[in-house]
Write a protein that holds these residues in place. Structure first.
Motif, short mmCIF file in Angstrom:
data_model
loop_
_atom_site.label_atom_id
_atom_site.label_comp_id
_atom_site.label_asym_id
_atom_site.label_seq_id
_atom_site.Cartn_x
_atom_site.Cartn_y
_atom_site.Cartn_z
N GLU A 53 0.84 -1.19 0.00
CA GLU A 53 0.00 0.00 0.00
C GLU A 53 0.87 1.24 0.00
O GLU A 53 2.07 1.17 0.32
CB GLU A 53 -0.93 0.04 1.22
CG GLU A 53 -0.21 0.27 2.54
CD GLU A 53 -1.16 0.51 3.71
OE1 GLU A 53 -2.34 0.13 3.60
OE2 GLU A 53 -0.71 1.08 4.72
N LEU A 54 0.27 2.33 -0.37
CA LEU A 54 0.95 3.61 -0.31
C LEU A 54 0.14 4.53 0.58
O LEU A 54 -0.96 4.93 0.23
CB LEU A 54 1.09 4.21 -1.71
CG LEU A 54 2.00 5.42 -1.78
CD1 LEU A 54 3.38 5.14 -1.21
CD2 LEU A 54 2.14 5.90 -3.20
N ARG A 55 0.69 4.80 1.76
CA ARG A 55 -0.03 5.61 2.76
C ARG A 55 0.70 6.93 2.95
O ARG A 55 1.89 6.96 3.28
CB ARG A 55 -0.11 4.85 4.08
CG ARG A 55 -0.83 5.63 5.20
CD ARG A 55 -0.83 4.83 6.49
NE ARG A 55 -1.57 3.58 6.35
CZ ARG A 55 -2.87 3.46 6.61
NH1 ARG A 55 -3.58 4.51 7.01
NH2 ARG A 55 -3.46 2.29 6.45
N VAL A 56 -0.02 8.03 2.75
CA VAL A 56 0.52 9.37 2.99
C VAL A 56 -0.04 9.89 4.30
O VAL A 56 -1.26 9.95 4.47
CB VAL A 56 0.20 10.33 1.84
CG1 VAL A 56 0.76 11.73 2.12
CG2 VAL A 56 0.76 9.80 0.52
N LYS A 57 0.85 10.24 5.21
CA LYS A 57 0.44 10.78 6.51
C LYS A 57 0.74 12.28 6.55
O LYS A 57 1.78 12.72 6.07
CB LYS A 57 1.20 10.07 7.64
CG LYS A 57 0.91 8.58 7.73
CD LYS A 57 1.68 7.95 8.89
CE LYS A 57 1.39 6.47 9.00
NZ LYS A 57 2.13 5.84 10.13
N PHE A 58 -0.16 13.03 7.18
CA PHE A 58 -0.01 14.47 7.29
C PHE A 58 0.26 14.85 8.74
O PHE A 58 -0.33 14.28 9.66
CB PHE A 58 -1.26 15.18 6.79
CG PHE A 58 -1.58 14.86 5.35
CD1 PHE A 58 -0.95 15.53 4.32
CD2 PHE A 58 -2.51 13.87 5.04
CE1 PHE A 58 -1.24 15.23 3.00
CE2 PHE A 58 -2.81 13.57 3.72
CZ PHE A 58 -2.16 14.25 2.70
#
Length: 435
Positions: free
Chosen positions: A311-316
């Motif tokens: 998966e590709l998870r972008v966290k802010f």
């Protein structure tokens, strides 16, 4: 909104970034123009110049002198999308065109050098680009809410040592110090988002924009062994380790006036962001065999551990901005190649080869940032040695890419339905100097 931090084709030049889309994953084999002429078949056993630092470090022991070479590759990718009923989350047809030709023509160089400490001990260093992909669509295309631009610039520094343990057995090892810098962007349908929270906006009538940038340094290694049962045959086994890039940077949002009320809640404001990118390890088994003094065949099978990319998870960093997650669920692949070298004379050698490189992407996980399709590579090349110390190489590979469908949908960006088609042409030029 959908944010993806995806690897992209890299350029080692200061002002160029590149793209090879519709790829079998995003691994790049453009490390040797000789290899380009063989469609990269058998590279872990060929070991006839310093690019063996990348393909099989044990091959350094076959190089009799000090050497250095530089190479450049001009890459012409073609990526074309055809819309087939894409809609917003409410079922309304998405406006916009097909995105234009999303491939970007670029030049990618690399550099290798090798030193002979003794007959049995060799040192080397390579500067190369092992992974990447880039796509860039028109800003108002039908898939703008999923992707507009994707770009990653990486540089890999690969110091290497190799030793000959016996007359026919060698080992080698290298360190990979890798820098990655990423940029990605997409539009945001603030008309749809605002309407869902009671603002007087309409879907596709209040588009905003987001751009994410980030970078990281990480470290891996590569190992190799080479066995030569005879003077005319050699077998190479090479392994490149996985690398994990924790790409950190910033997310910059552009919000239209009609949707500014959303920022008052703390959402869609500029913030820090990061994404972990799991790059795969590879294992290659290759054979080089001379049928006679003029004719040689090369072949290989290469396994790539693409299943690390789940998966590709972008966290802010902004606590009220939710993570974005793109399921990937890639599959491991086996690449197969075979090539032929023919020595016309002591000065001139001709090459050809064919390689089958399957895509690791199941079509249900296809995305516009990284459209996947099985590839068949057909290569041609030539080497010319005007003197004992100089060697010129030229190579060309055409990549036939199978068409692939896409049907990506979510409650915020709608459904992108269509078909990708494309191809890639690669031309390389290399100059080697032995001293």
């Amino acid at each position: 909104m959908k944010l993806l931090l995806i690897p992209i084709l890299v350029a080692l030049t200061a002002n160029s970034t590149g793209s090879v889309a519709l790829a079998g994953g995003f691994a790049l084999n453009e490390q040797s123009v000789k290899g380009l002429g063989n469609a990269f078949a058998g590279s872990a056993a060929t070991a006839d110049d310093a690019s063996t630092i990348f393909f099989n470090p044990a091959g350094l022991t076959r190089l009799p002198d000090n050497s250095i070479f530089g190479a450049s590759y001009v890459i012409f990718p073609k990526v074309i999308f055809q819309n087939r009923g894409s809609t917003t989350a409410t079922g309304v047809p998405l406006s916009g065109g097909n995105g234009g030709e999303a491939g970007v023509d670029i030049i990618v160089p690399n550099l290798y050098a090798a030193w002979s400490v003794s007959d049995r001990l060799k040192l080397g260093i390579g500067i190369n680009v092992p992974f990447g992909l880039a796509t860039k669509y028109e800003s108002n295309w039908v898939g703008r809410y999923q992707a507009v631009e994707s770009k990653l610039t990486t540089i890999n520094i690969n110091p290497t040592v190799a030793a000959k343990l016996s007359d026919n057995f060698s080992v080698g090892a290298g360190l990979n110090i890798q820098y990655a810098q990423a940029t990605l962007s997409n539009a945001i349908d603030f008309g749809l988002i605002g309407r869902s929270v009671g603002l007087p906006t309409q879907s596709q009538q209040a588009d905003g924009f987001v751009k994410v940038t980030g970078s990281d340094w990480s470290v891996g290694y590569n190992l190799g062994v080479m066995y030569e049962p005879s003077k005319t045959t050699r077998i190479g086994l090479s392994y490149r380790s996985p690398i994990t890039q924790d790409i950190r940077g910033n997310a910059d949002f552009t919000v239209p006036v009609s949707a500014r009320a959303l920022t008052a809640r703390g959402q869609f404001t500029d913030t820090g962001a990061n994404a972990v990118l799991n790059l795969p390890d590879t294992l290659s088994l290759a054979v080089y065999h001379e049928l006679n003094p003029r004719l040689a065949i090369v072949s290989d099978v290469t396994w790539t551990n693409w299943s690390r990319f789940k998966e590709l998870r972008v966290k802010f960093d902004n606590p009220v901005q939710a993570d974005t997650v793109q399921p990937e669920n890639w599959n491991d692949t086996f690449r197969f190649g075979v090539g032929v070298n023919y020595a016309v004379s002591k000065q001139l050698t001709l090459r050809t080869g064919v390689t089958y490189d399957p895509s690791p992407i199941d079509e249900q996980f296809n995305t516009p940032r990284l459209p996947g399709g099985d590839r068949t590579l057909l290569g041609f090349g030539a080497s010319y040695r005007p003197s004992k110390s100089l060697n010129f190489d030229i190579g060309y590979t055409h990549v036939f890419v199978n068409d692939s469908d896409i049907n990506q949908s979510s409650s915020t960006v709608g459904a992108l339905r269509g078909n990708f088609e494309g191809s890639v042409d690669i031309v390389g030029l290399q100059l080697s100097w032995e001293f």
